[in-house]
Design an enzyme around this catalytic site. Structure first.
Site, short mmCIF file in Angstrom:
data_model
loop_
_atom_site.label_atom_id
_atom_site.label_comp_id
_atom_site.label_asym_id
_atom_site.label_seq_id
_atom_site.Cartn_x
_atom_site.Cartn_y
_atom_site.Cartn_z
N THR A 50 -27.11 15.51 9.79
CA THR A 50 -27.43 14.70 10.96
C THR A 50 -26.47 14.97 12.10
O THR A 50 -26.81 14.74 13.27
CB THR A 50 -27.43 13.21 10.58
OG1 THR A 50 -28.19 13.03 9.37
CG2 THR A 50 -28.04 12.35 11.66
N TYR A 138 -23.62 17.70 -2.40
CA TYR A 138 -24.73 17.25 -1.54
C TYR A 138 -25.98 18.00 -1.96
O TYR A 138 -26.08 19.21 -1.77
CB TYR A 138 -24.36 17.51 -0.08
CG TYR A 138 -25.40 17.13 0.95
CD1 TYR A 138 -26.49 16.32 0.65
CD2 TYR A 138 -25.27 17.59 2.26
CE1 TYR A 138 -27.43 15.98 1.62
CE2 TYR A 138 -26.20 17.26 3.23
CZ TYR A 138 -27.27 16.46 2.91
OH TYR A 138 -28.20 16.13 3.88
N LYS A 166 -23.97 13.12 -3.02
CA LYS A 166 -24.99 12.58 -2.13
C LYS A 166 -26.31 13.15 -2.63
O LYS A 166 -26.57 14.34 -2.48
CB LYS A 166 -24.73 12.98 -0.68
CG LYS A 166 -25.83 12.53 0.28
CD LYS A 166 -25.61 13.04 1.69
CE LYS A 166 -26.77 12.62 2.60
NZ LYS A 166 -26.60 13.13 3.99
N ILE A 208 -25.45 7.52 2.21
CA ILE A 208 -25.05 8.21 3.44
C ILE A 208 -26.30 8.22 4.30
O ILE A 208 -27.26 8.91 4.01
CB ILE A 208 -24.49 9.61 3.16
CG1 ILE A 208 -23.22 9.48 2.31
CG2 ILE A 208 -24.20 10.35 4.46
CD1 ILE A 208 -22.57 10.81 1.94
#
Length: 297
Positions: A50, A138, A166, A208
């Protein structure tokens, strides 16, 4: 919980990187971090997906990490995005994050080159052995085209400084398998706003979040409600945020979040960096409706 959120638990914002005139807008970034902390966000995650890490130069990556850590000044933890599909580059970014004073790093599965599960394991093992800093894996197969299998995650969880993941697979079955196979103290954070509440139901420790950019108070309160066992309140907040969650991905992220923050006056300019493009008029109209539903404009 005693009213105190445990470290690396709760609502962590996958914070956007504001730009102005093609450069990192440091003042808007500082303002956004202050907005986050004032509204209860439990932690900051700069330089992730992001944060448009894919289009940041190495110098910009360090600039954003340094500014985030300096601005936060220890008030909440900072998990710095430090991933790459080149293992040596990922090590360099991880070393930079440690030097900057990050509390932990977030390292994405190698994308584009499509390694095997053994290759994924060796990639993360090399980073963990090279840089002594707490590390979150991730997993975002929708972007990387490779999935970190639960068995691989469990294997990596045996490495001391790999402390969590994540998990953005979007599949509660896989998330359940990860939680079931990994040690109890391994921290599983949802990587999708939609699965953030159900992930906590099955043993996750937070999220997250993209929506936290624009509605940090709501996501933080929802996380706190789950930890307090107030599932009615958590469910109420989940559905209160539902339309905005959809709008955050109605156009390629982070364009909707950046436009929303511009409309709210938190950042000066809500433009993403090419190849990402601004949202179109139809998406803008729907975004404004969702924002009005949360009293954001």
């Amino acid at each position: 919980m005693g009213g105190v959120m445990e470290k690396f638990h709760g609502a962590y914002v996958a914070i956007i990187t504001p730009f102005i005139n093609g450069e990192v807008d440091e003042q808007s970034f500082v303002d956004l971090i202050e907005f986050q902390i004032a509204n209860g966000t439990h932690g900051i995650v700069p330089c992730g997906t992001t944060g448009e890490s894919a289009t940041l130069s190495f110098d910009e990556h360090k600039q954003v990490m340094d500014l985030a850590i300096k601005t936060v000044a220890g008030r909440v933890p900072v998990i710095a995005g430090a991933g790459a599909n080149n293992t040596l580059e990922a090590i360099d970014l991880s070393e930079s994050a440690k030097e900057s004073g990050a509390d932990a790093i977030l390292s994405v599965a190698p994308y584009y080159n499509k390694p095997s599960q053994e290759g994924i394991y060796q990639h993360f093992k090399a980073i963990a052995e090279a840089v002594d800093i707490p590390m979150f894996l991730y997993n975002v197969p929708g972007r990387t085209v490779v999935n970190i299998a639960p068995e691989t995650t469990a294997r990596l969880a045996g490495i001391d400084n790999i402390i969590g993941i994540k998990e953005a697979c979007g599949c509660l079955e896989q998330i359940s398998d990860v939680i079931r196979k990994c040690p109890e103290d391994f921290i599983v954070l949802s990587g999708d706003d939609f699965t953030s509440m159900p992930t906590n139901v099955i043993g996750g420790k937070g999220v997250i979040s993209v929506i936290s950019n624009v509605f940090p108070k709501g996501m933080a309160e929802m996380q706190e409600a789950t930890f307090a066992g107030d599932w009615d309140r958590a469910r109420q907040l989940h559905y209160q945020m539902y339309d905005m969650m959809k709008q955050m991905f109605a156009a390629p992220s982070p364009a909707p979040a950046k436009k929303a923050l511009e409309l709210m006056g938190v950042i000066r300019e809500g433009l993403p960096r090419i190849p990402m493009t601004p949202i179109d008029d139809d998406n803008l109209a729907n975004l404004k409706l969702a924002m009005k539903g949360l009293n954001l404009i």
